[in-house]
Design a protein around this motif. Structure first.
Motif, PDB file in Angstrom:
ATOM      1  N   GLU A 226      21.657 -13.259 -83.802  1.00 52.90           N
ATOM      2  CA  GLU A 226      21.297 -13.243 -82.829  1.00 52.90           C
ATOM      3  C   GLU A 226      21.219 -12.312 -82.100  1.00 52.90           C
ATOM      4  O   GLU A 226      22.063 -11.004 -83.166  1.00 52.90           O
ATOM      5  CB  GLU A 226      21.996 -14.585 -81.769  1.00 52.90           C
ATOM      6  N   MET A 227      21.498 -11.788 -80.827  1.00 46.26           N
ATOM      7  CA  MET A 227      21.186 -10.608 -80.270  1.00 46.26           C
ATOM      8  C   MET A 227      22.393 -10.642 -79.088  1.00 46.26           C
ATOM      9  O   MET A 227      21.732 -11.246 -78.334  1.00 46.26           O
ATOM     10  CB  MET A 227      20.452  -9.926 -79.929  1.00 46.26           C
ATOM     11  N   ARG A 228      22.991  -9.797 -79.070  1.00 44.92           N
ATOM     12  CA  ARG A 228      24.074  -9.948 -77.255  1.00 44.92           C
ATOM     13  C   ARG A 228      23.740  -9.038 -76.057  1.00 44.92           C
ATOM     14  O   ARG A 228      24.301  -7.740 -77.406  1.00 44.92           O
ATOM     15  CB  ARG A 228      25.733 -10.023 -77.675  1.00 44.92           C
ATOM     16  N   MET A 229      23.553  -8.880 -75.614  1.00 43.57           N
ATOM     17  CA  MET A 229      23.324  -7.547 -74.511  1.00 43.57           C
ATOM     18  C   MET A 229      24.443  -7.182 -73.976  1.00 43.57           C
ATOM     19  O   MET A 229      24.671  -8.095 -73.335  1.00 43.57           O
ATOM     20  CB  MET A 229      21.944  -7.464 -73.683  1.00 43.57           C
ATOM     21  N   GLU A 230      25.434  -6.298 -73.702  1.00 39.90           N
ATOM     22  CA  GLU A 230      26.023  -5.995 -73.172  1.00 39.90           C
ATOM     23  C   GLU A 230      25.841  -5.035 -71.806  1.00 39.90           C
ATOM     24  O   GLU A 230      25.608  -3.974 -72.532  1.00 39.90           O
ATOM     25  CB  GLU A 230      27.779  -5.467 -73.998  1.00 39.90           C
ATOM     26  N   ARG A 231      25.854  -4.764 -71.234  1.00 41.60           N
ATOM     27  CA  ARG A 231      26.154  -4.161 -69.816  1.00 41.60           C
ATOM     28  C   ARG A 231      27.539  -3.559 -69.111  1.00 41.60           C
ATOM     29  O   ARG A 231      28.517  -4.343 -69.242  1.00 41.60           O
ATOM     30  CB  ARG A 231      25.428  -4.148 -68.662  1.00 41.60           C
TER      31      ARG A 231
END
Length: 231
Positions: A226-231
């Motif tokens: 899975e991929m986790r986008m962090e801003r």
């Protein structure tokens, strides 16, 4: 030795089993199971304009390259030319720390291939799905999506989603994540890309797992589920 039989497993089979076992162990580690992608504002509007101007001036004298990357060529200019010394100085101060943070404690960046790409509706509009060279990749948008172009963006296969950022913002990700440059449908879109290799800082005796990932294994991103986008 009496009573013992010679193993029927040949060396190649033993190596294959060892690789499979290592992959199973690494796949349960959080850092390998979940791929982090960081979005960060790293350049000002003025810096983006300056970078484009330097690239265009360089291209007017030397041309835009189209065969530097054998498998996935882009219309680009390499930032390793002396014309871009000022650009690299800004990246070292503003972008490289973000890339090092993603790699983990004790990591130091070693740029492998920094370059600026020119996508356009009339020329090369985008780039098919691919992985990058090295450990960590940064992709910085230099153009204004509200003024300069339509379309574009980065599609990550793991997330099944296209991410579009603001002018001057970077997407920093593991190099081994499959991704695609979506087609520019109108106008011109400039992006700045940095492929990098990570090494342990001199004298670093921190997290052994981070050191191992940096120096021995390069599976980060390949094993992600899975991929986790962090801003």
């Amino acid at each position: 030795v009496p009573g013992l039989r010679k193993s029927g497993m040949n060396p190649l089979t033993m190596v294959m089993f060892a690789v499979m076992a290592a992959a199973m162990v690494l796949s349960v580690v959080e850092e390998n199971r979940v791929a982090r992608v960081v979005e960060a504002q790293v350049l000002s509007v003025e810096e983006c304009g300056e970078f484009i101007a330097v690239a265009e001036k360089h291209a007017a004298e030397h041309g835009w390259a189209s065969k530097r990357h054998k498998n996935y060529p882009t219309q680009d200019v390499s930032l390793e030319h002396p014309d871009f010394a000022g650009v690299m100085a800004v990246l070292e101060k503003k972008l490289f720390p973000v890339m090092e943070e993603l790699a983990g404690p004790g990591a130091a960046i070693e740029p492998l291939d920094p370059f600026i790409i020119r996508y356009s509706a009339e020329g090369q509009a985008g780039l098919e799905s691919h992985m990058d060279t090295g450990h960590v990749t940064a992709n910085v948008l230099l153009s204004d999506p509200d003024v300069d172009f339509e379309g574009g963006g980065t599609f990550y296969e793991l997330a099944q989603e296209t991410y579009r950022v603001r002018k001057g913002a970077a997407l920093v990700s593991p190099a081994n994540l499959w991704h695609e440059g979506r087609n520019t449908s109108k106008g011109v879109r400039y992006i700045l890309v940095v492929f990098s290799r990570m090494r342990a800082r001199e004298g670093f005796w921190g997290d052994p797992a981070a050191w191992l990932r940096l120096r021995v294994v390069n599976v980060w991103g390949i094993l992600a589920k899975e991929m986790r986008m962090e801003r």
